[in-house]
Scaffold this motif. Structure first.
Motif, mmCIF file in Angstrom:
data_model
loop_
_atom_site.group_PDB
_atom_site.id
_atom_site.type_symbol
_atom_site.label_atom_id
_atom_site.label_comp_id
_atom_site.label_asym_id
_atom_site.label_seq_id
_atom_site.Cartn_x
_atom_site.Cartn_y
_atom_site.Cartn_z
ATOM 1 N N ARG A 179 8.438 -43.255 21.875
ATOM 2 C CA ARG A 179 7.963 -42.356 22.939
ATOM 3 C C ARG A 179 8.211 -40.894 22.544
ATOM 4 N N GLU A 180 9.417 -40.641 22.025
ATOM 5 C CA GLU A 180 9.786 -39.267 21.632
ATOM 6 C C GLU A 180 8.910 -38.778 20.476
ATOM 7 N N LEU A 181 8.679 -39.644 19.467
ATOM 8 C CA LEU A 181 7.825 -39.262 18.329
ATOM 9 C C LEU A 181 6.393 -38.978 18.777
ATOM 10 N N THR A 182 5.890 -39.824 19.673
ATOM 11 C CA THR A 182 4.514 -39.651 20.161
ATOM 12 C C THR A 182 4.384 -38.352 20.955
ATOM 13 N N MET A 183 5.359 -38.066 21.808
ATOM 14 C CA MET A 183 5.320 -36.829 22.593
ATOM 15 C C MET A 183 5.426 -35.601 21.693
ATOM 16 N N ARG A 184 6.246 -35.708 20.627
ATOM 17 C CA ARG A 184 6.512 -34.538 19.789
ATOM 18 C C ARG A 184 5.433 -34.314 18.733
ATOM 19 N N LYS A 185 4.898 -35.423 18.187
ATOM 20 C CA LYS A 185 3.970 -35.265 17.071
ATOM 21 C C LYS A 185 2.564 -35.809 17.343
ATOM 22 N N THR A 219 -4.952 -30.870 31.044
ATOM 23 C CA THR A 219 -4.666 -32.286 31.347
ATOM 24 C C THR A 219 -5.454 -32.733 32.573
ATOM 25 N N LEU A 220 -5.425 -31.926 33.626
ATOM 26 C CA LEU A 220 -6.113 -32.299 34.867
ATOM 27 C C LEU A 220 -7.631 -32.293 34.686
ATOM 28 N N ALA A 221 -8.140 -31.338 33.894
ATOM 29 C CA ALA A 221 -9.586 -31.280 33.632
ATOM 30 C C ALA A 221 -10.033 -32.512 32.845
ATOM 31 N N ALA A 237 -1.274 -41.127 17.849
ATOM 32 C CA ALA A 237 0.168 -41.091 17.585
ATOM 33 C C ALA A 237 0.439 -41.021 16.079
ATOM 34 N N PRO A 238 1.640 -40.577 15.681
ATOM 35 C CA PRO A 238 2.016 -40.563 14.258
ATOM 36 C C PRO A 238 2.360 -41.977 13.795
ATOM 37 N N VAL A 239 1.331 -42.804 13.623
ATOM 38 C CA VAL A 239 1.511 -44.243 13.400
ATOM 39 C C VAL A 239 2.335 -44.533 12.147
ATOM 40 N N ILE A 274 3.245 -52.140 22.024
ATOM 41 C CA ILE A 274 3.921 -50.854 22.234
ATOM 42 C C ILE A 274 2.934 -49.701 22.424
ATOM 43 N N ALA A 275 1.986 -49.564 21.493
ATOM 44 C CA ALA A 275 1.087 -48.393 21.524
ATOM 45 C C ALA A 275 0.327 -48.246 22.842
ATOM 46 N N PRO A 276 -0.302 -49.326 23.356
ATOM 47 C CA PRO A 276 -1.028 -49.157 24.630
ATOM 48 C C PRO A 276 -0.107 -48.722 25.777
ATOM 49 N N ALA A 277 1.115 -49.306 25.791
ATOM 50 C CA ALA A 277 2.057 -48.961 26.865
ATOM 51 C C ALA A 277 2.536 -47.518 26.726
ATOM 52 N N ILE A 278 2.872 -47.120 25.500
ATOM 53 C CA ILE A 278 3.339 -45.744 25.277
ATOM 54 C C ILE A 278 2.221 -44.748 25.567
ATOM 55 N N GLU A 279 0.987 -45.092 25.214
ATOM 56 C CA GLU A 279 -0.140 -44.194 25.510
ATOM 57 C C GLU A 279 -0.268 -43.996 27.020
ATOM 58 N N ARG A 280 -0.136 -45.088 27.776
ATOM 59 C CA ARG A 280 -0.193 -44.973 29.241
ATOM 60 C C ARG A 280 0.950 -44.098 29.751
ATOM 61 N N GLU A 281 2.148 -44.337 29.202
ATOM 62 C CA GLU A 281 3.311 -43.563 29.637
ATOM 63 C C GLU A 281 3.145 -42.081 29.316
ATOM 64 N N VAL A 282 2.633 -41.784 28.107
ATOM 65 C CA VAL A 282 2.433 -40.380 27.701
ATOM 66 C C VAL A 282 1.403 -39.715 28.596
ATOM 67 N N ARG A 283 0.293 -40.412 28.836
ATOM 68 C CA ARG A 283 -0.744 -39.855 29.711
ATOM 69 C C ARG A 283 -0.185 -39.640 31.117
ATOM 70 N N ASN A 284 0.579 -40.628 31.609
ATOM 71 C CA ASN A 284 1.177 -40.499 32.947
ATOM 72 C C ASN A 284 2.167 -39.343 32.995
ATOM 73 N N SER A 285 2.939 -39.200 31.924
ATOM 74 C CA SER A 285 3.928 -38.119 31.856
ATOM 75 C C SER A 285 3.245 -36.760 31.866
ATOM 76 N N LEU A 286 2.175 -36.627 31.076
ATOM 77 C CA LEU A 286 1.411 -35.369 31.049
ATOM 78 C C LEU A 286 0.806 -35.083 32.420
#
Length: 714
Positions: A179-185, A219-221, A237-239, A274-286
Motif C-alpha cells: 500500500r505504501e509503495l503504491t501510494m508513494r510510487k 480526483t473528484l473530476a 503500481a510499481p509492480v 492484492i493489486a485489485p484490493a490495493i487499487e480500490r483502497e488507494v482510489r478510496n483513500s484519494l
C-alpha cells in the motif's frame, strides 16, 4: 490506546484540556456552549478545535470497539497470540486493524478454502518452509485423493499454490508495504472511452499523475468522469519493486524445486488478490482525502457567506430576474416585513422597459426604497442594465447590489416558505428572500439546505452524511457566534441555537405568539419541553432588548449574573449602565484582573469575557467582516480591457482559484498562480468568500464568456 493523550497530541493541547472537553461532551453539552461558556474547564479550546476533538473522539472510540470485536473473534478461534494481541491493541487506524484481522476473518468460499477442504494445507506449508529434502512432486503425490478430488500431484501443487497465494495476501506486513509503495510510487492513469466524444473531461482523455501528487479537484473530476462512463481510470503500481519485495521476504532458499512454485504463487497473489484490493483502497483513500479537502473549503466558504455583515436600516427592493415570466419584485422594510410585491416585464420577449421603470419609480417613492438587491441568476445582466438606467434618471440617491441567489428557488418552493408566505407564489417568495439576504444574510440563509447555497465544488459527488454534518456544524457555530433576538428570531434561525431543536424552536415561537414578548431569559423555562439542560445550553445565545434585566441583552450567561452584578457594583455602577454605554471602558478601572477574579470567586478567563461583554454588549462579530460593494453603475464584459484594475467581491473559493464578481454578469477567475507573488498551498490562504479584493484583468474571452483576473502587482 490512551485516547486522551492521542487527541491532545493531534490538536496540540494538554491532556487535561482534552479530558475536560470529553467529559463535557459526554454530559450532553454542545460545542458552541463549551467553546463559549466552559473556557475555564477546557483552557479556551475554540469551536474548531472542539469539533476536531469530537470527530477524533468518535473515530478512536469506534476503533477501540472494533479492536475488542476483532480480539474476541480471534480468541474464540484459539489463535490469539501475545504478539498478535499487542499488534492489534497498538494499531492506530481501522485499515491496520482489518489487515491484522484478515487471516482470521471468516471467509466465503475461495480457491484457498476449497484447497484446504481437500487437505492440501500441509503441502502448502511444506513448500513455504522450503526445507523438505524430497522433491515437491514426491511430496505432492502423498496428497492424491480421488475422494477429495485431487487426482494428480499437479492438482495437489495447484491447490497448495492457491493456499500460499491467499496467505501472502492476508499478511498485514506485506499489505502495509505494498500500500505504501503504491501510494508513494504509483501513478493514476486516465483515458477516454471514446476520444471523439466532446466533454468537460477532455484534459483527462490521456492523463497521468503520481498518486502522491494528485490534487483533490482532479480526483473528484476523474471520479465523476468515470461515473459518467466517459473516462477509464487505473492505478499503475510499481509492480517490479513490489514483486521483488515479496520474493525477498518469501523465497528464503534458492531451491529450484520450490522457488518457481513460490514465484508463481507470489505473482498470482499480487495480480489476483492484492493489486485489485490495493487499487480500490488507494482510489478510496484519494477520494476520501479529496472529499475532506472539498468539504473543508465548502465549510470555510459557507462560514464566510453566513457571516457577511447585514445591511441594516434600509428598505430594500428584492428583484428576482427572469425573461418570459417577468421579473418578480418584493419591497421589504428594515425589519424584514414584506410591504408589496409586483411583476414587471423589462426583459425579452416583452421588453416593456418604460412601463417597468415607471412601476419601480412609484415603489421607490411610495416606500422610500434606498437599495435594490438583484439576484445573479437568469436575466440578471439585462435587469442590471435597466436598474442602472433607472438610477441615472432618479433625483434621489439609490444603489443596487448583486446578490448570490443560489438556493433561493429551493427555499421558495419549500414547506417553510409556504408557511412563511402562504399567499405568495414561488417568484414572490424568491424576491423577498433576495431582499432579506442583504438585510440579514445569516437569518435568511439558514432557511436553505447549506448544500444548495452553491459555494462548494463537486458537492453532489461526495459522502453526503459527512458533508451535511460539516455544513450543519458551520451553521450552528455561525448562528451561535452572532446570537439571536429572542423576541424577533424565526424558528428556522433559533433551531440552530445551542440546545434548541426544531420542536423547541417552534414551541418558543408559539409561546411568544400566545404571551407576547419575553420579558426575561428565565421565562424560557415556561416554554413547553424546554427544561433546565436546554436552558443552560441556549440562554447565553438568546438576547432580549428592553427586558427586565439589562444583562439579558448581553452574552453573559445567567449562571454568571451574580459575578457580573457584583463586578458592576464594586466599580460603582449599576446594571442600567449596561444599556446606556457607561461601562465601555471599565477594563481601565480594573488594576488586577487576577485579584478581582479571586475576590468574585470566578476564573480569570470567565471574568475577562464578562468585562469584554459589558464594555460592548451583544457585539456582532459580523461587523468586522468586509462590507459588501454597493453599485450605482454597470459594466459589460465588452467594456473590459486587459490591465484594467477593478474592485470585486469573492463569490466562491475552490482548490485552483477563486471566482470574483467585478460587476459584470460573469464572475472572473483568479487562478491560484495569480493570487500572490509568493507560493501558496491553497487559495484559502489568501482569500475567503465575501472578501473585497482589487484585481487586474489579464484576459477576456468573449466567445467563451471567460474573464481571467490577477491579484499580483496591484
Amino acid at each position: 490506546m490512551d485516547i486522551t493523550k492521542k487527541i491532545a497530541q493531534e490538536i496540540g493541547c494538554r491532556d487535561s484540556q482534552v479530558d475536560a472537553a470529553i467529559k463535557l461532551i459526554d454530559e450532553g453539552n454542545t460545542i458552541p456552549f463549551i467553546a463559549r461558556y466552559r473556557k475555564e474547564a477546557t483552557g479556551s479550546l475554540n469551536d474548531e478545535q472542539l469539533r476536531l476533538l469530537h470527530e477524533r473522539l468518535v473515530y478512536l472510540r469506534n476503533l477501540e470497539d472494533r479492536k475488542s470485536q476483532v480480539l474476541s473473534s480471534i480468541d474464540e478461534q484459539g489463535k490469539l497470540t501475545p504478539e498478535l494481541k499487542a499488534s492489534i491493541e497498538g494499531a492506530e487506524t481501522m485499515v491496520l486493524v482489518e489487515d491484522l484481522y484478515r487471516p482470521y476473518k471468516p471467509k466465503r468460499k475461495t480457491r484457498a478454502t476449497i484447497a484446504k477442504d481437500k487437505g492440501l494445507e500441509g503441502l502448502a506449508n511444506t513448500i513455504v518452509l522450503q526445507m523438505s529434502s524430497a522433491p515437491v512432486g514426491q511430496e505432492a503425490s502423498q496428497y492424491i485423493s480421488e475422494e477429495n478430488g485431487v487426482l494428480t500431484a499437479d492438482d495437489a501443487i495447484a491447490g497448495a499454490m492457491d493456499i500460499i497465494a491467499e496467505n501472502i495476501s492476508d499478511t498485514a506486513e506485506y499489505r502495509t508495504k505494498i500500500r505504501e509503495l503504491t501510494m508513494r510510487k504509483g501513478v493514476i492513469q486516465t483515458s477516454a472511452k471514446d476520444m471523439d466524444t466532446e466533454s468537460v473531461y477532455e484534459m483527462y482523455y490521456d492523463f497521468s499523475a503520481p498518486i502522491s501528487k494528485m490534487t483533490g479537484y482532479r480526483t473528484l473530476a476523474i471520479n465523476r468522469g468515470e461515473k459518467e462512463k466517459i473516462l477509464s481510470v487505473k492505478v499503475d503500481a510499481p509492480v517490479d519493486e513490489i514483486l521483488s519485495y515479496l520474493h525477498k521476504n518469501i523465497i528464503k532458499n534458492d531451491s529450484k524445486d520450490t522457488s518457481h512454485i513460490l514465484s508463481e504463487a507470489i505473482t498470482d497473489s499480487y495480480d489476483r488478490l492484492i493489486a485489485p484490493a490495493i487499487e480500490r483502497e488507494v482510489r478510496n483513500s484519494l477520494t476520501e482525502a479529496a472529499e475532506d479537502g472539498a468539504i473543508k473549503v465548502f465549510a470555510s466558504n459557507l462560514h464566510q457567506l453566513l457571516m457577511q455583515p447585514p445591511i441594516s436600516g434600509q428598505t430594500v427592493l428584492g428583484w428576482d430576474p427572469a425573461f418570459r415570466t417577468g421579473c418578480k419584485l418584493a419591497v421589504v422594510d428594515p425589519t424584514g416585513k414584506v410591504l408589496d410585491t409586483v411583476v414587471i416585464f423589462p426583459t425579452a420577449p416583452q421588453k416593456k422597459v418604460a412601463e417597468a421603470k415607471k412601476t419601480v419609480k412609484t415603489l421607490i417613492k411610495k416606500y422610500g426604497i434606498t437599495l435594490i438587491s438583484v439576484g445573479n441568476g437568469t436575466a440578471s445582466r439585462e435587469s442590471e442594465m435597466v436598474i442602472s438606467e433607472l438610477i441615472a434618471e432618479l433625483d434621489t440617491p439609490i444603489q443596487y447590489i448583486i446578490t448570490n441567489e443560489a438556493g433561493a428557488s429551493v427555499y421558495s418552493a419549500s414547506k417553510l416558505a409556504t408557511e412563511e408566505f402562504p399567499n405568495f407564489d414561488v417568484g414572490q417568495r424568491s424576491a423577498a428572500s433576495i431582499a432579506r439576504r442583504v438585510q440579514d444574510p445569516l437569518a435568511e440563509l439558514v432557511k436553505i439546505d447549506p448544500k444548495a447555497i452553491g459555494v462548494g465544488q463537486y458537492q453532489h459527488d461526495m459522502n453526503q452524511k459527512k458533508l451535511t454534518e460539516a455544513l450543519d456544524a458551520v451553521v450552528e457555530d455561525s448562528v451561535n457566534k452572532v446570537g439571536v433576538d429572542l423576541n424577533t428570531a424565526s424558528a428556522p434561525l433559533m433551531e440552530h441555537i445551542s440546545g434548541i431543536n426544531k420542536t423547541l424552536a417552534k414551541n418558543i415561537v408559539t409561546y411568544r405568539e400566545a404571551n407576547g414578548k419575553f420579558a426575561s431569559r428565565k421565562e424560557l423555562l415556561k416554554v413547553a419541553k424546554l427544561g433546565p439542560k436546554a436552558f443552560e445550553q441556549c440562554a447565553g445565545f438568546m438576547r432580549i432588548t428592553g427586558g427586565s434585566n439589562p444583562l439579558d441583552s448581553t452574552s453573559v450567561h445567567p449562571e454568571s449574573y451574580n459575578i457580573a452584578t457584583a463586578l458592576i457594583d464594586r466599580l460603582g455602577y449599576n446594571t442600567d449602565d449596561i444599556v446606556n454605554g457607561r461601562l465601555k471602558n471599565i477594563s481601565k478601572d480594573i488594576k488586577d484582573v487576577k485579584s478581582m477574579a479571586q475576590e468574585l470567586g470566578t476564573g480569570i478567563i470567565t471574568l475577562t469575557d464578562i468585562i469584554r461583554e459589558l464594555e460592548k454588549p451583544a457585539r456582532d462579530p459580523r461587523d468586522e467582516m468586509p462590507k459588501p460593494i454597493l453599485r450605482g453603475d454597470v459594466l459589460e464584459i465588452k467594456d473590459l480591457t486587459e490591465g484594467m484594475i477593478l474592485k470585486g467581491t469573492v463569490r466562491n473559493v475552490i482548490d485552483f482559484g477563486a471566482f470574483v464578481d467585478i460587476g459584470v454578469h460573469q464572475d472572473g477567475l483568479v487562478h491560484i498562480s495569480e493570487m500572490s507573488d509568493k507560493f501558496i498551498k491553497h487559495p484559502l490562504d489568501v482569500v475567503s468568500v465575501g472578501d473585497i479584493v482589487q484585481v487586474k484583468v489579464i484576459g477576456v474571452d468573449m466567445n467563451k464568456n471567460r474573464i481571467q483576473l490577477s491579484m499580483k502587482g496591484i
